[in-house]
Design a protein around this motif. Structure first.
Motif, PDB file in Angstrom:
ATOM      1  N   PRO A   1      27.812  39.169  46.897  1.00 38.74           N
ATOM      2  CA  PRO A   1      28.665  40.244  47.396  1.00 38.74           C
ATOM      3  C   PRO A   1      29.960  40.350  46.598  1.00 38.74           C
ATOM      4  O   PRO A   1      30.292  39.468  45.796  1.00 38.74           O
ATOM      5  N   ILE A   2      30.685  41.421  46.812  1.00 36.98           N
ATOM      6  CA  ILE A   2      31.968  41.626  46.154  1.00 36.98           C
ATOM      7  C   ILE A   2      32.820  40.366  46.292  1.00 36.98           C
ATOM      8  O   ILE A   2      32.927  39.772  47.362  1.00 36.98           O
ATOM      9  N   GLY A   3      33.451  39.975  45.204  1.00 37.31           N
ATOM     10  CA  GLY A   3      34.244  38.751  45.190  1.00 37.31           C
ATOM     11  C   GLY A   3      33.663  37.701  44.268  1.00 37.31           C
ATOM     12  O   GLY A   3      34.372  36.806  43.811  1.00 37.31           O
ATOM     13  N   GLY A   4      32.355  37.771  44.009  1.00 37.26           N
ATOM     14  CA  GLY A   4      31.732  36.862  43.063  1.00 37.26           C
ATOM     15  C   GLY A   4      31.592  35.440  43.566  1.00 37.26           C
ATOM     16  O   GLY A   4      31.641  35.158  44.767  1.00 37.26           O
ATOM     17  N   THR A   5      31.441  34.516  42.624  1.00 42.00           N
ATOM     18  CA  THR A   5      31.133  33.123  42.949  1.00 42.00           C
ATOM     19  C   THR A   5      32.227  32.462  43.767  1.00 42.00           C
ATOM     20  O   THR A   5      31.955  31.814  44.783  1.00 42.00           O
ATOM     21  N   CYS A   6      33.470  32.594  43.345  1.00 40.08           N
ATOM     22  CA  CYS A   6      34.552  31.806  43.945  1.00 40.08           C
ATOM     23  C   CYS A   6      34.658  32.004  45.447  1.00 40.08           C
ATOM     24  O   CYS A   6      34.641  31.052  46.214  1.00 40.08           O
ATOM     25  N   VAL A   7      34.746  33.236  45.881  1.00 40.15           N
ATOM     26  CA  VAL A   7      34.956  33.481  47.303  1.00 40.15           C
ATOM     27  C   VAL A   7      33.677  33.305  48.107  1.00 40.15           C
ATOM     28  O   VAL A   7      33.714  32.865  49.259  1.00 40.15           O
ATOM     29  N   ASN A   8      32.528  33.597  47.526  1.00 41.22           N
ATOM     30  CA  ASN A   8      31.284  33.614  48.293  1.00 41.22           C
ATOM     31  C   ASN A   8      30.561  32.274  48.335  1.00 41.22           C
ATOM     32  O   ASN A   8      30.114  31.845  49.405  1.00 41.22           O
ATOM     33  N   VAL A   9      30.411  31.615  47.187  1.00 35.35           N
ATOM     34  CA  VAL A   9      29.621  30.383  47.158  1.00 35.35           C
ATOM     35  C   VAL A   9      30.301  29.275  46.357  1.00 35.35           C
ATOM     36  O   VAL A   9      29.687  28.229  46.110  1.00 35.35           O
TER      37      VAL A   9
ATOM     38  N   GLN B   1      36.976  40.396  52.589  1.00 35.37           N
ATOM     39  CA  GLN B   1      37.510  41.667  53.056  1.00 35.37           C
ATOM     40  C   GLN B   1      38.960  41.870  52.602  1.00 35.37           C
ATOM     41  O   GLN B   1      39.310  42.910  52.033  1.00 35.37           O
ATOM     42  N   GLU B   2      39.792  40.846  52.843  1.00 38.59           N
ATOM     43  CA  GLU B   2      41.220  40.997  52.581  1.00 38.59           C
ATOM     44  C   GLU B   2      41.560  40.957  51.087  1.00 38.59           C
ATOM     45  O   GLU B   2      42.435  41.691  50.623  1.00 38.59           O
ATOM     46  N   ASN B   3      40.887  40.096  50.346  1.00 39.58           N
ATOM     47  CA  ASN B   3      41.269  39.862  48.956  1.00 39.58           C
ATOM     48  C   ASN B   3      40.469  40.675  47.946  1.00 39.58           C
ATOM     49  O   ASN B   3      40.821  40.705  46.765  1.00 39.58           O
ATOM     50  N   TYR B   4      39.381  41.306  48.403  1.00 36.11           N
ATOM     51  CA  TYR B   4      38.532  42.033  47.456  1.00 36.11           C
ATOM     52  C   TYR B   4      38.231  43.461  47.925  1.00 36.11           C
ATOM     53  O   TYR B   4      38.598  44.415  47.256  1.00 36.11           O
ATOM     54  N   VAL B   5      37.572  43.597  49.055  1.00 35.48           N
ATOM     55  CA  VAL B   5      37.210  44.941  49.515  1.00 35.48           C
ATOM     56  C   VAL B   5      38.460  45.787  49.737  1.00 35.48           C
ATOM     57  O   VAL B   5      38.553  46.927  49.244  1.00 35.48           O
ATOM     58  N   ASP B   6      39.442  45.239  50.463  1.00 36.03           N
ATOM     59  CA  ASP B   6      40.670  45.993  50.726  1.00 36.03           C
ATOM     60  C   ASP B   6      41.452  46.250  49.436  1.00 36.03           C
ATOM     61  O   ASP B   6      42.082  47.304  49.280  1.00 36.03           O
ATOM     62  N   VAL B   7      41.404  45.284  48.521  1.00 35.49           N
ATOM     63  CA  VAL B   7      42.125  45.446  47.252  1.00 35.49           C
ATOM     64  C   VAL B   7      41.503  46.566  46.423  1.00 35.49           C
ATOM     65  O   VAL B   7      42.206  47.399  45.839  1.00 35.49           O
TER      66      VAL B   7
ATOM     67  N   GLY C   1      31.646  42.039  39.972  1.00 34.64           N
ATOM     68  CA  GLY C   1      32.624  42.251  41.027  1.00 34.64           C
ATOM     69  C   GLY C   1      33.353  40.991  41.436  1.00 34.64           C
ATOM     70  O   GLY C   1      33.708  40.822  42.605  1.00 34.64           O
ATOM     71  N   GLY C   2      33.588  40.076  40.466  1.00 30.73           N
ATOM     72  CA  GLY C   2      34.267  38.825  40.763  1.00 30.73           C
ATOM     73  C   GLY C   2      35.704  38.809  40.285  1.00 30.73           C
ATOM     74  O   GLY C   2      36.364  39.851  40.174  1.00 30.73           O
ATOM     75  N   ALA C   3      36.198  37.616  39.967  1.00 29.88           N
ATOM     76  CA  ALA C   3      37.606  37.431  39.631  1.00 29.88           C
ATOM     77  C   ALA C   3      38.021  38.244  38.410  1.00 29.88           C
ATOM     78  O   ALA C   3      39.081  38.881  38.402  1.00 29.88           O
ATOM     79  N   ALA C   4      37.212  38.211  37.351  1.00 28.60           N
ATOM     80  CA  ALA C   4      37.568  38.950  36.141  1.00 28.60           C
ATOM     81  C   ALA C   4      37.635  40.446  36.413  1.00 28.60           C
ATOM     82  O   ALA C   4      38.536  41.142  35.924  1.00 28.60           O
ATOM     83  N   ALA C   5      36.685  40.942  37.193  1.00 28.95           N
ATOM     84  CA  ALA C   5      36.651  42.362  37.512  1.00 28.95           C
ATOM     85  C   ALA C   5      37.884  42.788  38.297  1.00 28.95           C
ATOM     86  O   ALA C   5      38.493  43.831  38.016  1.00 28.95           O
ATOM     87  N   PHE C   6      38.276  41.965  39.275  1.00 24.90           N
ATOM     88  CA  PHE C   6      39.414  42.360  40.118  1.00 24.90           C
ATOM     89  C   PHE C   6      40.744  42.196  39.403  1.00 24.90           C
ATOM     90  O   PHE C   6      41.676  42.969  39.641  1.00 24.90           O
TER      91      PHE C   6
ATOM     92  N   LEU D   1      45.128  53.825  35.313  1.00 24.37           N
ATOM     93  CA  LEU D   1      43.792  54.084  34.795  1.00 24.37           C
ATOM     94  C   LEU D   1      42.805  54.201  35.947  1.00 24.37           C
ATOM     95  O   LEU D   1      42.931  53.509  36.966  1.00 24.37           O
ATOM     96  N   THR D   2      41.817  55.047  35.795  1.00 20.75           N
ATOM     97  CA  THR D   2      40.766  55.163  36.805  1.00 20.75           C
ATOM     98  C   THR D   2      39.686  54.119  36.532  1.00 20.75           C
ATOM     99  O   THR D   2      39.340  53.842  35.378  1.00 20.75           O
ATOM    100  N   THR D   3      39.146  53.543  37.611  1.00 22.52           N
ATOM    101  CA  THR D   3      38.213  52.431  37.453  1.00 22.52           C
ATOM    102  C   THR D   3      37.034  52.547  38.404  1.00 22.52           C
ATOM    103  O   THR D   3      37.124  53.136  39.483  1.00 22.52           O
ATOM    104  N   ALA D   4      35.933  51.925  37.980  1.00 22.79           N
ATOM    105  CA  ALA D   4      34.748  51.801  38.832  1.00 22.79           C
ATOM    106  C   ALA D   4      34.040  50.518  38.454  1.00 22.79           C
ATOM    107  O   ALA D   4      34.111  50.066  37.303  1.00 22.79           O
ATOM    108  N   MET D   5      33.363  49.899  39.435  1.00 22.26           N
ATOM    109  CA  MET D   5      32.585  48.711  39.136  1.00 22.26           C
ATOM    110  C   MET D   5      31.206  48.812  39.757  1.00 22.26           C
ATOM    111  O   MET D   5      31.017  49.469  40.799  1.00 22.26           O
ATOM    112  N   VAL D   6      30.250  48.193  39.089  1.00 20.53           N
ATOM    113  CA  VAL D   6      28.881  48.112  39.589  1.00 20.53           C
ATOM    114  C   VAL D   6      28.610  46.655  39.915  1.00 20.53           C
ATOM    115  O   VAL D   6      28.741  45.782  39.047  1.00 20.53           O
ATOM    116  N   ASN D   7      28.233  46.390  41.145  1.00 20.05           N
ATOM    117  CA  ASN D   7      28.069  45.010  41.585  1.00 20.05           C
ATOM    118  C   ASN D   7      26.717  44.793  42.245  1.00 20.05           C
ATOM    119  O   ASN D   7      26.251  45.624  43.028  1.00 20.05           O
TER     120      ASN D   7
END
Length: 499
Positions: free
Chosen positions: A40-48, A100-106, A14-19, A30-36
């Motif tokens: 948390p959602i957003g991966g390394t860059c946004v979280n740590v 929230q703004e860049n990942y969950v809302d997206v 659920g990081g940059a590549a996924a989004f 296309l319909t999409t789903a991700m397992v994370n």
């Protein structure tokens, strides 16, 4: 969520590549789903990663502003201090807003279903590593085997593995028995030690070393190779070593680590701050480096274990990196992979580009790839470090010669005017065509300056093209132009505004 839903694309991670992948997939309806799971959602860059570290670098830089003020006309009545706990609270709030703004809302905007839990790929016989039967066929199924959505199974026409990476610790005797920080766990520590020993000399070690030093921690950096930033042009590491030592950060290179140990605290209880000793050999001389705590910043490892890769015919190398071709297709034609899990360069922007290209190739047969030689790398220390393209050594090894020029920042008018003169710019050009093949810089605004250099490398611009481009005066970007001018003239005998 209901079990066995069908999608066009299913993603592990659920990081940059996924989004980037779901963004491109949405453009294609296309319909999409991700397992994370894990971060948390957003991966390394946004979280740590990028977001918290750059925020804390700015906090630390402002905290050190009084000590580093170069102007006699500016006086401080009181030294600034940094409240580390408050700094982390601000970081947490920033990360939460970004997430929230860049990942969950997206994800919600693109109508991507998110499954929380540990996902595993299902083999061609319809069986996952857990042994549960699932459907067979050309589609790929991911089973959630742990977490909030345990038991869910999602199937896609194509799958993307984008599980990222985690901090890696080297096989040093005793290290497994010692508590230590990483770039992830340090963000949980509200009460910093008085001193810390950092293993590693890459960008994570340097950025965190400077953060911790500037908030009052005594820092010693131990690097195995002969200079820090060993994967970059040698001049950059030497310049950063000088800058760090001037700032009061101890850096010891050329280490042959022998052992790590920690004394037991009262009652036999060990904590990260009960002390650590690193036994090493430097130039054949045995030394013991001590501190209150240890920080391991020796790189990352791909998150590829336990996700069912072998069961679906996806091959990895001995280090766990997933094998992909230039179009990011794995050894299973229905599965693609992107981001840190496929190896260097482990950069958020590269992961995003790989995720985008995976979708374009999987669903559009576009056969797009990435020119990794034109990908810039940046270290956000002060001074900043930035590089793109071929180094002097690489060009010499390939062609037997190198045409290179280096300009010191102390000779650049803007740097002299604002008394910010640490650093240099080196330009490597092709010895026959004059095309710029590499640019390597240390100095103020290096991260911004490297963009022009990246375009030069990507599109094969010559030193003449840069010289003929009007640069605003006085700016730090003139250092790049001046380094190009050095191929044609003695820049020490040149007025500020020429050509």
């Amino acid at each position: 969520m209901t079990s066995d839903p069908q999608y066009d694309l299913v993603i592990l991670g659920g990081g940059a590549a996924a989004f980037a992948a779901i963004t491109e997939a949405s453009r294609r309806d296309l319909t999409t789903a991700m397992v994370n799971t894990g971060l948390p959602i957003g991966g390394t860059c946004v979280n740590v990663g990028c977001v918290p570290s750059k925020h804390l670098l700015a906090v630390a830089e402002n905290g050190a502003a009084a000590a580093e003020n170069p102007f006699d006309a500016v006086r401080y009545l009181e030294e600034p201090t940094v409240d580390w706990a408050d700094a982390l609270d601000g970081t947490d709030a920033l990360v939460e807003r970004f997430r929230q703004e860049n990942y969950v809302d997206v994800a919600e905007h693109f109508e991507t279903d998110i499954y929380e839990g540990y996902g595993q790929l299902v083999d061609s016989e319809g069986r996952s590593p857990s042994g549960n039967r699932t459907q067979s066929g050309d589609d790929t199924t991911i089973e959630v085997v742990d977490g909030a959505d345990e038991g869910a199974r999602i199937t896609g026409k194509k799958a993307l593995v984008a599980t990222g990476s985690s901090p890696w610790a080297p096989p040093i005797d005793g290290l497994d028995d010692v508590d230590y920080y990483t770039s992830e766990t340090i963000l949980e520590e509200r009460d910093l030690p008085e001193s810390i020993v950092i293993l590693g000399g890459g960008y994570i070690a340097l950025e965190w070393g400077q953060i911790l030093h500037r908030v009052g921690v005594g820092v010693t950096i131990l690097q195995r190779s002969e200079h820090v930033l060993s994967g970059m042009e040698g001049q950059l590491g030497r310049e950063m070593l000088r800058a760090f030592e001037e700032e009061g950060i101890e850096v010891i290179t050329g280490n042959d680590f022998q052992r790590v140990r920690t004394p037991a605290a009262a009652g036999g209880i060990k904590t990260r701050q009960s002390g650590v000793a690193v036994e090493t050999a430097v130039d054949g001389t045995e030394r013991t480096i001590t501190g209150d705590a240890l920080f391991v910043a020796t790189g990352v490892q791909p998150n590829s274990d336990g996700i069912g890769l072998a069961s679906v015919g996806v091959e990895t190398d001995n280090n766990g990196r997933i094998h992909v071709d230039e179009h990011f297709q794995t050894t299973n034609s229905h599965i693609y992979a992107a981001g840190d899990v496929i190896g260097e360069p482990e950069l958020e922007t590269v992961a995003a580009k790989e995720g985008n290209h995976s979708v374009r190739n999987a669903f559009g047969n576009e056969a797009v790839s990435i020119d990794y030689d034109a990908v810039p790398a940046v270290v956000f220390t002060s001074p900043e470090v930035a590089a793109v393209g071929t180094t002097e050594l690489e060009h010499t090894e390939e062609h037997g010669t190198c045409s290179c020029r280096t300009v010191q920042m102390e000779d650049v008018p803007r740097a002299k005017a604002v008394k910010d003169t640490d650093g240099l710019v080196q330009v490597v050009k092709h010895h026959e065509t004059d095309e710029i093949v590499g640019v390597h810089t240390v100095g103020p605004r290096a991260a911004d300056m490297i963009v022009e250099a990246t375009l030069a490398v990507k599109f094969g611009l010559t030193v003449g093209d840069i010289i003929d481009t009007v640069h605003p005066f006085p700016t730090f970007s003139e250092a790049f132009k001046q380094a190009c001018q050095a191929f044609r003239r003695d820049t020490s005998k040149m007025s500020c505004c020429i050509e």
